[in-house]
Design a protein around this motif. Structure first.
Motif, PDB file in Angstrom:
ATOM      1  N   UNK A  94     -23.829 -39.661  41.009  1.00  0.00           N
ATOM      2  CA  UNK A  94     -23.336 -40.503  39.425  1.00  0.00           C
ATOM      3  C   UNK A  94     -23.543 -41.778  39.152  1.00  0.00           C
ATOM      4  N   UNK A  95     -24.873 -42.272  39.908  1.00  0.00           N
ATOM      5  CA  UNK A  95     -25.464 -43.658  39.609  1.00  0.00           C
ATOM      6  C   UNK A  95     -26.387 -43.679  39.641  1.00  0.00           C
ATOM      7  N   UNK A  96     -27.354 -45.061  39.304  1.00  0.00           N
ATOM      8  CA  UNK A  96     -28.644 -45.091  39.847  1.00  0.00           C
ATOM      9  C   UNK A  96     -28.388 -46.492  40.278  1.00  0.00           C
ATOM     10  N   UNK A  97     -29.777 -46.589  40.800  1.00  0.00           N
ATOM     11  CA  UNK A  97     -29.871 -47.951  41.567  1.00  0.00           C
ATOM     12  C   UNK A  97     -30.589 -48.516  40.589  1.00  0.00           C
ATOM     13  N   UNK A  98     -30.312 -50.366  40.316  1.00  0.00           N
ATOM     14  CA  UNK A  98     -31.314 -50.918  39.482  1.00  0.00           C
ATOM     15  C   UNK A  98     -31.475 -51.924  40.531  1.00  0.00           C
ATOM     16  N   UNK A  99     -32.198 -53.093  40.241  1.00  0.00           N
ATOM     17  CA  UNK A  99     -32.014 -54.378  41.307  1.00  0.00           C
ATOM     18  C   UNK A  99     -31.688 -56.114  40.127  1.00  0.00           C
ATOM     19  N   UNK A 100     -30.956 -56.206  40.465  1.00  0.00           N
ATOM     20  CA  UNK A 100     -31.209 -57.464  39.587  1.00  0.00           C
ATOM     21  C   UNK A 100     -32.357 -58.688  39.363  1.00  0.00           C
ATOM     22  N   UNK A 101     -33.181 -58.770  38.148  1.00  0.00           N
ATOM     23  CA  UNK A 101     -34.334 -59.670  37.652  1.00  0.00           C
ATOM     24  C   UNK A 101     -34.107 -61.012  38.287  1.00  0.00           C
ATOM     25  N   UNK A 102     -33.188 -61.295  38.380  1.00  0.00           N
ATOM     26  CA  UNK A 102     -32.788 -62.778  39.032  1.00  0.00           C
ATOM     27  C   UNK A 102     -32.563 -63.045  40.355  1.00  0.00           C
ATOM     28  N   UNK A 103     -31.496 -62.374  40.908  1.00  0.00           N
ATOM     29  CA  UNK A 103     -31.249 -62.384  42.612  1.00  0.00           C
ATOM     30  C   UNK A 103     -32.026 -61.453  43.326  1.00  0.00           C
ATOM     31  N   UNK A 104     -32.323 -60.318  43.238  1.00  0.00           N
ATOM     32  CA  UNK A 104     -33.309 -58.749  43.433  1.00  0.00           C
ATOM     33  C   UNK A 104     -31.588 -58.365  44.103  1.00  0.00           C
ATOM     34  N   UNK A 105     -30.481 -58.852  43.921  1.00  0.00           N
ATOM     35  CA  UNK A 105     -29.197 -58.040  44.604  1.00  0.00           C
ATOM     36  C   UNK A 105     -28.973 -56.419  43.744  1.00  0.00           C
ATOM     37  N   UNK A 106     -29.436 -55.576  44.429  1.00  0.00           N
ATOM     38  CA  UNK A 106     -29.467 -54.073  43.933  1.00  0.00           C
ATOM     39  C   UNK A 106     -28.306 -53.886  43.605  1.00  0.00           C
ATOM     40  N   UNK A 107     -27.465 -53.404  42.782  1.00  0.00           N
ATOM     41  CA  UNK A 107     -26.929 -52.828  41.431  1.00  0.00           C
ATOM     42  C   UNK A 107     -26.293 -50.974  41.798  1.00  0.00           C
ATOM     43  N   UNK A 108     -25.573 -50.836  41.604  1.00  0.00           N
ATOM     44  CA  UNK A 108     -25.038 -49.274  41.249  1.00  0.00           C
ATOM     45  C   UNK A 108     -24.081 -49.326  40.035  1.00  0.00           C
ATOM     46  N   UNK A 109     -25.594 -48.238  39.215  1.00  0.00           N
ATOM     47  CA  UNK A 109     -24.791 -48.482  37.768  1.00  0.00           C
ATOM     48  C   UNK A 109     -24.600 -47.112  37.029  1.00  0.00           C
ATOM     49  N   UNK A 110     -23.352 -46.615  36.867  1.00  0.00           N
ATOM     50  CA  UNK A 110     -22.621 -45.215  36.496  1.00  0.00           C
ATOM     51  C   UNK A 110     -23.996 -44.598  36.023  1.00  0.00           C
ATOM     52  N   UNK A 111     -24.345 -43.606  35.645  1.00  0.00           N
ATOM     53  CA  UNK A 111     -25.405 -43.030  34.908  1.00  0.00           C
ATOM     54  C   UNK A 111     -24.512 -42.205  33.371  1.00  0.00           C
ATOM     55  N   UNK A 112     -23.004 -42.330  33.512  1.00  0.00           N
ATOM     56  CA  UNK A 112     -22.799 -41.854  32.209  1.00  0.00           C
ATOM     57  C   UNK A 112     -22.206 -43.003  31.236  1.00  0.00           C
ATOM     58  N   UNK A 113     -22.609 -44.451  31.356  1.00  0.00           N
ATOM     59  CA  UNK A 113     -21.991 -45.376  29.911  1.00  0.00           C
ATOM     60  C   UNK A 113     -23.618 -45.158  29.887  1.00  0.00           C
ATOM     61  N   UNK A 114     -23.719 -46.500  28.395  1.00  0.00           N
ATOM     62  CA  UNK A 114     -25.022 -46.954  28.681  1.00  0.00           C
ATOM     63  C   UNK A 114     -25.020 -48.248  26.979  1.00  0.00           C
ATOM     64  N   UNK A 115     -25.674 -48.726  26.936  1.00  0.00           N
ATOM     65  CA  UNK A 115     -25.904 -49.552  26.327  1.00  0.00           C
ATOM     66  C   UNK A 115     -24.634 -50.838  26.297  1.00  0.00           C
ATOM     67  N   UNK A 116     -24.611 -50.922  27.401  1.00  0.00           N
ATOM     68  CA  UNK A 116     -23.447 -52.209  27.671  1.00  0.00           C
ATOM     69  C   UNK A 116     -23.751 -52.992  28.581  1.00  0.00           C
ATOM     70  N   UNK A 117     -23.449 -54.527  28.170  1.00  0.00           N
ATOM     71  CA  UNK A 117     -23.326 -55.347  28.829  1.00  0.00           C
ATOM     72  C   UNK A 117     -22.253 -56.004  30.238  1.00  0.00           C
ATOM     73  N   UNK A 118     -23.625 -56.033  31.326  1.00  0.00           N
ATOM     74  CA  UNK A 118     -22.634 -56.336  33.216  1.00  0.00           C
ATOM     75  C   UNK A 118     -23.370 -56.992  33.387  1.00  0.00           C
ATOM     76  N   UNK A 119     -22.567 -57.978  33.884  1.00  0.00           N
ATOM     77  CA  UNK A 119     -23.195 -59.187  35.207  1.00  0.00           C
ATOM     78  C   UNK A 119     -22.834 -58.404  36.705  1.00  0.00           C
ATOM     79  N   UNK A 120     -24.569 -58.892  37.141  1.00  0.00           N
ATOM     80  CA  UNK A 120     -24.300 -59.477  38.041  1.00  0.00           C
ATOM     81  C   UNK A 120     -23.821 -60.225  39.538  1.00  0.00           C
TER      82      UNK A 120
END
Length: 71
Positions: free
Chosen positions: A3-29
């Motif tokens: 139910x999520x995709x993994x993305x890497x923060x472009x600033x610090x490299x931390x792996x983040x899990x982003x839910x698949x059912x949301x989109x266009x949301x502003x989030x903070x690492x």
């Protein structure tokens, strides 16, 4: 099923899990606070998906028609 995709923060490299059912949301690492915008998806829109898609695609369709008229 994931139910999520993994993305890497472009600033610090931390792996983040982003839910698949949301989109266009502003989030903070959580590690560095860098602002990240999730990819736009229609996953959260169920009943009026056709209407939401038409509204989202309307500007592109209008520009295409205008371009075709000017040819």
């Amino acid at each position: 099923m994931s139910y999520h995709v993994e993305k890497q923060c472009p600033k610090c490299g931390q792996m983040l899990r982003v839910p698949k059912n949301i989109g266009g949301k502003l989030m903070a690492c959580p590690a560095c606070g860098n602002k990240i915008i999730s990819d736009f998806k229609f996953g959260g829109v169920r009943k009026q998906q056709g209407l939401a898609r038409k509204i989202f695609e309307l500007p592109g369709m209008m520009l295409q028609r205008l371009f075709n008229l000017l040819r």
